[in-house]
Write a protein that holds these residues in place. Structure first.
Motif, mmCIF file in Angstrom:
data_model
loop_
_atom_site.group_PDB
_atom_site.id
_atom_site.type_symbol
_atom_site.label_atom_id
_atom_site.label_comp_id
_atom_site.label_asym_id
_atom_site.label_seq_id
_atom_site.Cartn_x
_atom_site.Cartn_y
_atom_site.Cartn_z
ATOM 1 N N ASN A 5 46.043 22.416 44.247
ATOM 2 C CA ASN A 5 46.784 23.162 43.231
ATOM 3 C C ASN A 5 45.936 24.263 42.602
ATOM 4 O O ASN A 5 46.451 25.326 42.244
ATOM 5 C CB ASN A 5 47.330 22.222 42.160
ATOM 6 N N VAL A 6 44.625 24.014 42.468
ATOM 7 C CA VAL A 6 43.731 25.058 41.968
ATOM 8 C C VAL A 6 43.673 26.218 42.970
ATOM 9 O O VAL A 6 43.773 27.393 42.594
ATOM 10 C CB VAL A 6 42.315 24.500 41.721
ATOM 11 N N ALA A 7 43.488 25.891 44.237
ATOM 12 C CA ALA A 7 43.451 26.931 45.265
ATOM 13 C C ALA A 7 44.761 27.709 45.315
ATOM 14 O O ALA A 7 44.770 28.932 45.507
ATOM 15 C CB ALA A 7 43.156 26.311 46.632
ATOM 16 N N THR A 8 45.870 27.013 45.113
ATOM 17 C CA THR A 8 47.178 27.676 45.076
ATOM 18 C C THR A 8 47.262 28.632 43.893
ATOM 19 O O THR A 8 47.770 29.756 44.013
ATOM 20 C CB THR A 8 48.296 26.633 44.993
ATOM 21 N N LEU A 9 46.771 28.207 42.742
ATOM 22 C CA LEU A 9 46.767 29.067 41.558
ATOM 23 C C LEU A 9 45.952 30.338 41.813
ATOM 24 O O LEU A 9 46.402 31.453 41.511
ATOM 25 C CB LEU A 9 46.191 28.290 40.365
ATOM 26 N N ILE A 10 44.763 30.185 42.373
ATOM 27 C CA ILE A 10 43.906 31.348 42.649
ATOM 28 C C ILE A 10 44.590 32.270 43.659
ATOM 29 O O ILE A 10 44.551 33.504 43.540
ATOM 30 C CB ILE A 10 42.527 30.887 43.152
#
Length: 531
Positions: free
Chosen positions: A293-298
Motif C-alpha cells: 500500500n505504501v508503494a501504491t501511494l508513492i
C-alpha cells in the motif's frame, strides 16, 4: 433435527392449552413459558453456532432456517433477538444466495427498524447482517440502501459505544465499495464527517474500519475523494503513518493512495501533509500489505507530474522503491515496478535517477523472474520508459541484456496480448535510441521483420562513422546476416541495408552475400589451368 424439536415443542404447547383451561393447570404448568423461552434461546444459539461452520450451511438452508429466524428478530427477549440476528448475519455472509434469501424474506426492514429501537448488542448484530448482505454485489448493497439502512447506520456512528460505531462503519464501507452511485448515497447520508471522527477515536478497531470505509468512498471519483478531503481526513490519516499497528497502517495508506490517484491537486494535498520522507520507512515494514500500500501511494503520487516525481527523488524515494522491488515478488512487487516507470517517463533527468539507483537491474530481474504476464508487461513498459530518452539511457537498458528478453516476451506463443504489445513497444522505444551495437547484434539473428528494421536502422546510423564498429561488424558475422535479409525494394529496411553495404568495399559485400561461395566453386570448376 433441532428444527423438528422446536416445531414439536410449539405444537405440544398448543395442544396442551387446547385440552383444558389454563386456570385448571396453572399450578402444574406455571413454568411452560419459561420452558418455551429456553427452547427459543437454545434454538437460536445452536443455529448461530452451526452457521459459523461452512459444512452446516447447506443443511440449514435446506431446512428453511431463514423463515424460522425471521419472527425471532421481534422476540420479546433481547438475547433471542440478538442471537437470531447474529445467525442471519453468518448465513448471509456465507454466499450470495443466502444473502438474497435474507432480502427476499423481507428481513432487512425489521433490522433497520430495530436499529433505532434496540440496545447496543442488537445494533451490532443488525449492522453485521446489513454488512453481510451488502458485501456480495452492487444489487444486494442497493437493496440495503433501499430499505432505509443508511440513515440508521449513520445514527449508529453517533453512538457512545465504539463497537456499535465500528459495526456501522463496516457496513457503510461495504456498501460504498461497489460503485460511485452507492458511495455517493453513503456520502449523502452524512457518513463522511462521522467516519473522519472515527479515525480520531482511541480504539484501534474503530480507527481501522473508519479508515477502510473512507478508502472505499474515495476510490471511485475525484468528487468523492474531494468530499473526504474537505472533511479534513488527510491530516488525521497522515498522523497515523508511523502508528505501530500494522492493520491500521494498511488502511491509512490505502485511503491516502485512493485520494492521491485522481488528480494533481489531490496528490499535492497528500504531499503537503508532510508524509515524506517518513512514509519511505514503511517500505521496510514486516507486513507485506503495508509495504504494498505504501508503494501504491508513492506510485499514485509520482504518476501525475515531473515535479511530484522530483520531490520523491529528492526524498530518496526512487532508491527506496528499487530496494523494495528487489526484496518483493509477485503482485506485491507490481506497484514498485510501475512507480519506476512513471518516474522515468517524465523526463531524461528523472529516468537517469532511476538508472543511477540501479532501477534497470531490478526491472531486468523482474522481467526474467516473474512468471505472471501482467508483471512482466509492467516491467517491460517501465524499461521502455527508461530507454526511450537518449542513447545513454538506451545503452543503460541494453547492457542489462534486456533486449533479448523483451524479444522473447514478444515472440512467446502463450504470452498475453498485453505483454506482447508492451514488449514490442518497449523494444521499439529502446532500439530507436540505442547505438550500442554489441547489444543490438544478437537481435539481427532472431528478430522478426517488424523489429528487424529498427535494429538494422541503428546499424545504418552508426557504421558510416565508426571504423572499429565496421571491422567488428564483419568479424562477428553481422554483415553476412544483413546480406541474408530479404527486403522489399524501396522499403525503409532496403534503404538501411544499402546504407550499411556502402560502408564496405564491394568485394567484401559480395563475399558475404548468399550464394557467393557457390559462385566461387563454379568458377573453380570452370577454370582451365594454363598448360
Amino acid at each position: 433435527m433441532l428444527l423438528s424439536i422446536y416445531f414439536i415443542f410449539v405444537l405440544q404447547m398448543i395442544l396442551w392449552f387446547s385440552d383444558e383451561p389454563f386456570s385448571a393447570a396453572q399450578t402444574d404448568r406455571s413454568d411452560v413459558f419459561e420452558q418455551y423461552q429456553k427452547a427459543r434461546t437454545t434454538f437460536v444459539q445452536t443455529i448461530a453456532e452451526l452457521a459459523s461452520r461452512s459444512q452446516n450451511i447447506e443443511l440449514l438452508q435446506n431446512a428453511g432456517v431463514m423463515s424460522l429466524l425471521r419472527p425471532l428478530l421481534l422476540d420479546v427477549v433481547p438475547t433471542i433477538q440478538q442471537t437470531a440476528a447474529l445467525a442471519l448475519g453468518r448465513l448471509a455472509n456465507y454466499n450470495e444466495d443466502l444473502a438474497e434469501a435474507v432480502v427476499k424474506g423481507d428481513i432487512l426492514p425489521q433490522l433497520v427498524y430495530s436499529l433505532a429501537e434496540q440496545n447496543r448488542f442488537y445494533k451490532k448484530a443488525a449492522a453485521f447482517v446489513l454488512r453481510a448482505v451488502a458485501k456480495h454485489s452492487p444489487e444486494l448493497a442497493q437493496s440495503v440502501v433501499d430499505c432505509g439502512a443508511l440513515d440508521a447506520l449513520v445514527i449508529c456512528l453517533e453512538e457512545f459505544d465504539p463497537s456499535v460505531k465500528e459495526s456501522a462503519a463496516w457496513a457503510l464501507g461495504y456498501i460504498a465499495r461497489h460503485n460511485a452511485e452507492l458511495a455517493q448515497s453513503v456520502v449523502d447520508a452524512g457518513a463522511v464527517p462521522l467516519l473522519v471522527l472515527g479515525i480520531q477515536e482511541p480504539e484501534l478497531c474503530l480507527k481501522r474500519i473508519a479508515a477502510s470505509a473512507l478508502s472505499d468512498i474515495c476510490k471511485h471519483s475525484p468528487e468523492l475523494a474531494q468530499t473526504v478531503v474537505d472533511a479534513g481526513a488527510i491530516a488525521h490519516l497522515a498522523q497515523m503513518i508511523l502508528n505501530p499497528d500494522q492493520k491500521l497502517k494498511r488502511q491509512v495508506f490505502s485511503a491516502l493512495s485512493q485520494i492521491s490517484k485522481h488528480s494533481v491537486d489531490l496528490a499535492e494535498m497528500v504531499v503537503e501533509a508532510e508524509i515524506f520522507p517518513a512514509v519511505l520507512t514503511c517500505l521496510k515494514d514486516s507486513d507485506e500489505y503495508v509495504r504494498k500500500n505504501v508503494a501504491t501511494l508513492i506510485r499514485e503520487i509520482a504518476k501525475h507530474t515531473p515535479e511530484l516525481s522530483q520531490l520523491i527523488v529528492n526524498a530518496g524515494g526512487v532508491a527506496a522503491v528499487v530496494d523494495y522491488v528487489g526484496e518483493s515478488e509477485g503482485n506485491v512487487r507490481l506497484p514498485g515496478v510501475l512507480m519506476l516507470g512513471y518516474v522515468a517517463a517524465h523526463s531524461e533527468n528523472l529516468a537517469m535517477a532511476v538508472i543511477v539507483s540501479k532501477g534497470v537491474t531490478q526491472l531486468a530481474i523482474t522481467l526474467a523472474e516473474e512468471p505472471q504476464d501482467h508483471i512482466q508487461a509492467a516491467a517491460a513498459w517501465a524499461l521502455g520508459q527508461i530507454g526511450r530518452h537518449t542513447p545513454e539511457h538506451a545503452k543503460a537498458v541494453a547492457v542489462a541484456n534486456v533486449l533479448p528478453r523483451l524479444l522473447q516476451c514478444y515472440l512467446r506463443a502463450d504470452a498475453s496480448e498485453d505483454l506482447q504489445t508492451k514488449a514490442k513497444k518497449a523494444l521499439k522505444n529502446i532500439l530507436q535510441k540505442c547505438v550500442h551495437l554489441p547489444a543490438l547484434e544478437p537481435l539481427l539473428h532472431d528478430a522478426p521483420a517488424n523489429i528487424l528494421k529498427h535494429v538494422v536502422g541503428q546499424f545504418s546510423k552508426v557504421l558510416p562513422h565508426d571504423a572499429a564498429a565496421r571491422r567488428l561488424f564483419v568479424t562477428s558475422g553481422g554483415l553476412k546476416k544483413v546480406q541474408e535479409i530479404k527486403a522489399e525494394p524501396g522499403s525503409a529496411l532496403h534503404e538501411y541495408i544499402n546504407t550499411i553495404n556502402n560502408c564496405f568495399p564491394e568485394e567484401i559485400v559480395r563475399y558475404y552475400s548468399p550464394g557467393y561461395s557457390d559462385a566461387l566453386l563454379e568458377r573453380v570448376e570452370q577454370y582451365q589451368p594454363v598448360a
